[in-house]
Scaffold this active site. Structure first.
Site, short mmCIF file in Angstrom:
data_model
loop_
_atom_site.label_atom_id
_atom_site.label_comp_id
_atom_site.label_asym_id
_atom_site.label_seq_id
_atom_site.Cartn_x
_atom_site.Cartn_y
_atom_site.Cartn_z
N SER A 117 -5.05 10.93 -5.35
CA SER A 117 -4.80 12.34 -5.63
C SER A 117 -5.94 13.22 -5.18
O SER A 117 -7.11 12.81 -5.15
CB SER A 117 -4.53 12.55 -7.11
OG SER A 117 -5.73 12.87 -7.77
N LYS A 118 -5.58 14.42 -4.84
CA LYS A 118 -6.53 15.40 -4.34
C LYS A 118 -7.65 15.67 -5.36
O LYS A 118 -8.80 15.85 -5.01
CB LYS A 118 -5.76 16.69 -4.04
CG LYS A 118 -6.57 17.80 -3.45
CD LYS A 118 -5.71 19.04 -3.29
CE LYS A 118 -6.48 20.17 -2.64
NZ LYS A 118 -5.65 21.37 -2.45
N ARG A 119 -7.26 15.71 -6.62
CA ARG A 119 -8.23 16.01 -7.67
C ARG A 119 -9.31 14.95 -7.82
O ARG A 119 -10.49 15.26 -7.85
CB ARG A 119 -7.52 16.13 -9.02
CG ARG A 119 -6.78 17.44 -9.23
CD ARG A 119 -6.29 17.50 -10.66
NE ARG A 119 -7.41 17.55 -11.60
CZ ARG A 119 -7.93 18.67 -12.08
NH1 ARG A 119 -7.42 19.82 -11.72
NH2 ARG A 119 -8.93 18.64 -12.93
N PHE B 293 -5.15 20.61 3.46
CA PHE B 293 -5.90 19.53 4.07
C PHE B 293 -4.93 18.39 4.30
O PHE B 293 -3.83 18.40 3.78
CB PHE B 293 -7.05 19.06 3.18
CG PHE B 293 -6.58 18.34 1.96
CD1 PHE B 293 -6.62 16.96 1.91
CD2 PHE B 293 -6.08 19.04 0.87
CE1 PHE B 293 -6.15 16.29 0.78
CE2 PHE B 293 -5.63 18.38 -0.24
CZ PHE B 293 -5.66 17.00 -0.29
#
Length: 481
Positions: A250-252, A28
């Site tokens: 962050s992605k998380r 992504f």
RNA sequence: GCUCCCAUCGUCUAGCGGCCUAGGACACAGCCCUCUCAAGGCUGCGGCACGGGUUCGAAUCCCGUUGGGAGUGCCA
């Protein structure tokens, strides 16, 4: 500090400046990446340079071919068009593996590198024993030759490395704090720092503009440029985007996918404009500005040094402004994807473009993102409205609600069907019983739309038509008992 | 721990030694407008992290303190 004294004029480079954006394909597109890409793109446009796209796909575990298309699509969405003459690429880092290894061997031949047989575990043990973290240069002078499993390390010279950064000024690193880092892994594959530099060298990159998290890598990379015998590029490290906790996005934890904002109905120019106000500001008191003026205005030397919070609320506000700036036709066109059968709650055959066209000006001032549109107009196209019972109960709670609504219904049956006449009916009925229009419209609105808020009522009724209006009021009166 | 970076309203920013009683935007609150909700208009709330210097004069320059962040991989 933002003082002018700490600024350095960029190195004068003859010829066409070549910028680059080098994402790794991870599934992504990160909004922070979007901003970095935009900086490079804008600089390339403003300086009649080139924007090179290089996909850093060396880590095979994360490499998925479809991600590359995702990157291209995301870039195109924010206006970085691969068919533009300023655009070059995409190149794939994996295609250059041989060049990377070749460069490593040159480094070895020139005495800038050496082989080491220590495993990661052994290095850790040595570090623990000595109390000094990192690799201690154990194999520097052991004269090892290539063997499977041996890594190739860079021989960091003594002295200091001065990085000249267009946004930060001079940053000095004492080379003694930099360990002899790995160039080639034990399996012979090149590591990021090597691949990155070798690619930049071979693609003749003159300006490296990237996120601040790469600043600690820069002295290593600069030493590589020099050891390879090339003049170093102009560096620029822009501040990272952070979340509410001031941590790097962050992605998380965070909502960072550009695609997600696009799918919620954030419009590209709003996203671009908003992203550009993070760490930088256009001249003057207005933040909403044309892309062309950003291109004309933008300077690396005026980019802020501190991290910036990615504020979704402000993004929404920007988006709302962009939506309202559109002509109705543009707005209607922009809404189209959200009205498609797969997204809309109504049966496809009940949708009527001309009906939407009439109500569109009223929804345009009432949404911040396009995904809010269907819920605002669904009552026009649903066979039966979905009634919000809390809103319904509240609207019909007063003693006057039922009798007056019935009265209104009867007059609606014969009145001229236009907003003014409709409004007049409600006003007159209200006046006779001393109920203000603001209150009396509530039961009618809930009967028609199922909700207590929405587009202007009488315009909505006009669009809905007499028959349907009467039917819904009857249904509501039945429900109210 | 070590290396490096950073510090103006809650948030994004303007500020480049006197135009600063610190400006704009988002958010928030109030008022106006108004058929609900918005939009729009007006008003308000709110900040130079702290301490030392330098200077006639410091948000701006220097030093320190404190506080935040990034990096510290045979990830990228």
């Amino acid at each position: 500090m933002r003082g002018a004294g700490s600024r350095l004029v960029s190195t004068v480079v003859s010829g066409t400046p070549r910028y680059r954006f080098a994402p790794s394909p991870t599934g992504f597109f990160h909004v922070g990446g979007a901003r970095t890409a935009l900086y490079n793109w804008i600089l390339a446009l403003a300086n009649d340079g080139v924007f090179v796209l290089r996909i850093e796909d060396t880590d095979e575990s994360r490499n998925e071919p479809q991600w590359t298309q995702g990157i291209l699509d995301a870039l195109a969405w924010i206006g970085i068009d691969s068919s533009d003459p300023h655009f070059e690429g995409p190149y794939f880092q994996s295609a250059n593996a041989a060049t990377h290894v070749e460069a490593a061997h040159k480094l070895l031949a020139d005495g800038h590198a050496y082989y080491c047989d220590l495993t990661s575990e052994q290095i850790q043990e040595r570090a623990k024993a000595s109390g000094k973290p990192g690799y201690d240069g154990y194999s520097r002078d052991r004269g090892l030759t290539a063997q499977p499993g041996y890594s190739l390390r860079f021989r960091v010279p003594t002295g200091t490395t001065v990085v000249i950064d267009e946004v930060r000024g001079q940053v000095e690193f004492d080379n003694s704090t930099i360990e002899d880092f790995v160039l080639l892994r034990g399996n012979g594959t090149p590591v990021f720092n090597l691949a990155n530099v070798v690619d930049d060298v071979s693609m003749k990159i003159t300006n490296v503009v990237r996120a601040e998290e790469h600043l600690p890598n820069t002295p290593k990379q600069q030493m590589l440029w020099q050891a390879l015998g090339h003049p170093v590029p102009s560096w620029a490290h822009v501040p990272v985007l952070v979340n509410e906790q001031r941590k790097k996005l962050s992605k998380r934890r965070d909502k960072v996918a550009l695609e997600q904002y696009r799918d919620e109905g954030v419009v590209a120019p709003a996203m671009v404009n908003y992203l550009m106000t993070l760490g930088w500001a256009p001249t003057g008191d207005t933040e909403i500005v044309e892309f062309a003026s950003i291109v004309a205005d933008f300077k690396l030397s005026s980019v802020n040094h501190s991290s910036a919070f990615f504020d979704v609320k402000k993004l929404s506000a920007f988006n709302g402004e962009y939506l309202r700036k559109m002509t109705v036709e543009q707005f209607v066109a922009a809404c189209e994807p959200w009205l498609a059968p797969d997204k809309a709650p109504w049966p496809a055959d009940r949708f009527d473009q001309s009906v939407f066209l009439r109500i569109a000006p009223h929804v345009q001032t009432r949404v911040a993102v396009l995904s809010e549109v269907p819920a605002m107009i669904d009552f026009l196209f649903m066979a039966d409205v979905v009634i919000d019972s809390a809103a319904f109960d509240k609207a019909f709670a007063a003693d006057w609600a039922r009798p007056l609504t019935r009265l209104i219904r009867d007059q609606f049956a014969t009145v001229d069907w236009n907003p003014e006449a409709l409004k007049n009916v409600v006003e007159v009925v209200g006046a006779a019983s001393d109920v203000k229009l603001g209150k009396l419209q509530a039961p009618v609105r809930v009967a028609m739309t199922g909700r207590s808020v929405g587009p202007p009522l009488f315009e909505s009724l006009e669009v809905l038509g007499r028959d349907e209006t009467l039917r819904r009021i009857d249904a509501a009166l039945t429900r109210a008992g």
